[in-house]
Design an enzyme around this catalytic site. Sequence first.
Site, PDB file in Angstrom:
ATOM      1  N   TYR A 146       0.893  -1.160  -0.069  1.00  9.29           N
ATOM      2  CA  TYR A 146      -0.082  -0.018  -0.104  1.00  9.29           C
ATOM      3  C   TYR A 146       0.831   1.168   0.123  1.00  9.29           C
ATOM      4  O   TYR A 146       0.369   2.453  -0.260  1.00  9.29           O
ATOM      5  CB  TYR A 146      -0.916   0.066   1.219  1.00  9.29           C
ATOM      6  N   LYS A 200       4.330 -15.334   2.239  1.00  4.24           N
ATOM      7  CA  LYS A 200       3.966 -15.969   1.202  1.00  4.24           C
ATOM      8  C   LYS A 200       5.630 -16.326   0.571  1.00  4.24           C
ATOM      9  O   LYS A 200       5.984 -15.996  -0.390  1.00  4.24           O
ATOM     10  CB  LYS A 200       3.328 -15.138  -0.057  1.00  4.24           C
ATOM     11  N   ASP A 258      -2.262 -18.214   2.141  1.00  6.04           N
ATOM     12  CA  ASP A 258      -3.466 -18.916   1.531  1.00  6.04           C
ATOM     13  C   ASP A 258      -3.969 -20.074   2.419  1.00  6.04           C
ATOM     14  O   ASP A 258      -5.331 -20.456   2.773  1.00  6.04           O
ATOM     15  CB  ASP A 258      -3.090 -19.548   0.072  1.00  6.04           C
ATOM     16  N   ASP A 286      -4.665  -7.143   6.285  1.00  5.91           N
ATOM     17  CA  ASP A 286      -5.932  -6.212   6.000  1.00  5.91           C
ATOM     18  C   ASP A 286      -7.102  -7.253   5.558  1.00  5.91           C
ATOM     19  O   ASP A 286      -8.251  -7.031   6.186  1.00  5.91           O
ATOM     20  CB  ASP A 286      -5.740  -5.397   4.730  1.00  5.91           C
ATOM     21  N   ASP A 335     -10.026  -8.869   8.500  1.00  8.82           N
ATOM     22  CA  ASP A 335     -11.424  -8.801   8.071  1.00  8.82           C
ATOM     23  C   ASP A 335     -12.078 -10.187   8.325  1.00  8.82           C
ATOM     24  O   ASP A 335     -13.213 -10.130   8.850  1.00  8.82           O
ATOM     25  CB  ASP A 335     -11.769  -8.114   6.880  1.00  8.82           C
TER      26      ASP A 335
END
Length: 360
Positions: free
Chosen positions: A146, A195, A227, A251, A255
Amino acid sequence: MELKITCIPGDGIGPEIVGEARKVLDAVAAKYGHVIHYTDILMGGASIDACGVPLTEEAIATAKSADAVLMGSIGGDTSTSPWYKLPPNLRPEAGLLAIRKALNLFANLRPAVLYDELTGACPLKEEIAAAGFDMMIMRELTGGLYFGERRTTESDGVKTAVDTLVYNENEIRRIAVKGFEIARKRRGKVTSVDKANVLDSSRLWRQVVEEVAGDYPEVTLEHMLVDNCAMQLVKDPAQFDVILTENMFGDILSDEASMVTGSIGMLASASLNDTKFGLYEPSHGSAPDIAGKDIANPIATVLSAAMMLRYSFDLDTEADAIEQAVKQVLKEGYRTSDIMSEGCTPVGCRQMGDLLAERI
Ligand code: NAD
């Protein structure tokens, strides 16, 4: 102990829920012999209306002079409020980005807890919900994809967009240290999510996290690919204590984790810098649809205040007292409308605050 707290009541239900959190904090102060000095500042829509900008320099200076900030929520109805006709840098949410930056808040903590009494709201299979869960998602907040360089170019009529995922080892180390410190106050387990089978930034992440782990022999470290983590959160959430991860993975996973609790009015959060300073706020927004009706659930803000006592003031007993009060009130069957179920006693925002304060 003397506690200097800056409050940001904000917009919508913000003033109502912050008022109830203060009621509970005052009960804690009275019981455990602390003195709390509150100073209010304006942010978001309230600040736009009063000062023409979503956050003033004076407000930032006041926040910086405190030990911690307790916030309600900012913003209005994004389709009808005049605040959203302003340029983006003058809208309510710009205040939140500005204060995070000014206070250098790089670590975001979001607990996801399934309370026994609210398992009915959990969207997972009954046998998974029955096992319960209590985890902390720790997300890096100021680096990664970001904040990396980005651009869109066009060549021979074909557009190409590039975003860059950048981390240096110092940024990884400071969040990892926070993660291990917090695990030490909990059940002593860190799951570092990356990852690393594909990304260089993840391989560096893993290496630095392992170095930091060496300083915390009492904390168990495991690595998990993002994942797999997304799957494990719905398959076996009870396995997690602290999930430590970079900005974008955090992020998405935070959620996901909060939604499996099923109760938006119960979700606390904290954003910390590299001192004890933090900004504490519920994960939900300002709920303009129910503002001023005395029906908002104040528990997310009350639990954020408990996090403030634990992480900014090291007052673990006092934080435990608030968390126990929440469990007790739920056990006694009191519910605001968002978490209401059959056979329970409906209460409003103020009454919920009173019940919690009485049980401290
Ligand atoms: P929201 O979280 O405010 O509301 C979503 C739904 O959940 C609404 O139906 C609301 O009534 C309900 N809800 C939320 N909190 C509740 C509580 N404590 N008790 C009972 N019900 C509750 O999300 P939204 O409607 O998308 O956003 C409203 C405003 O809040 C927008 O301006 C948005 O930008 C802002 N917002 C601010 C923050 C923040 O200050 N950190 C975070 C998210 C959204």
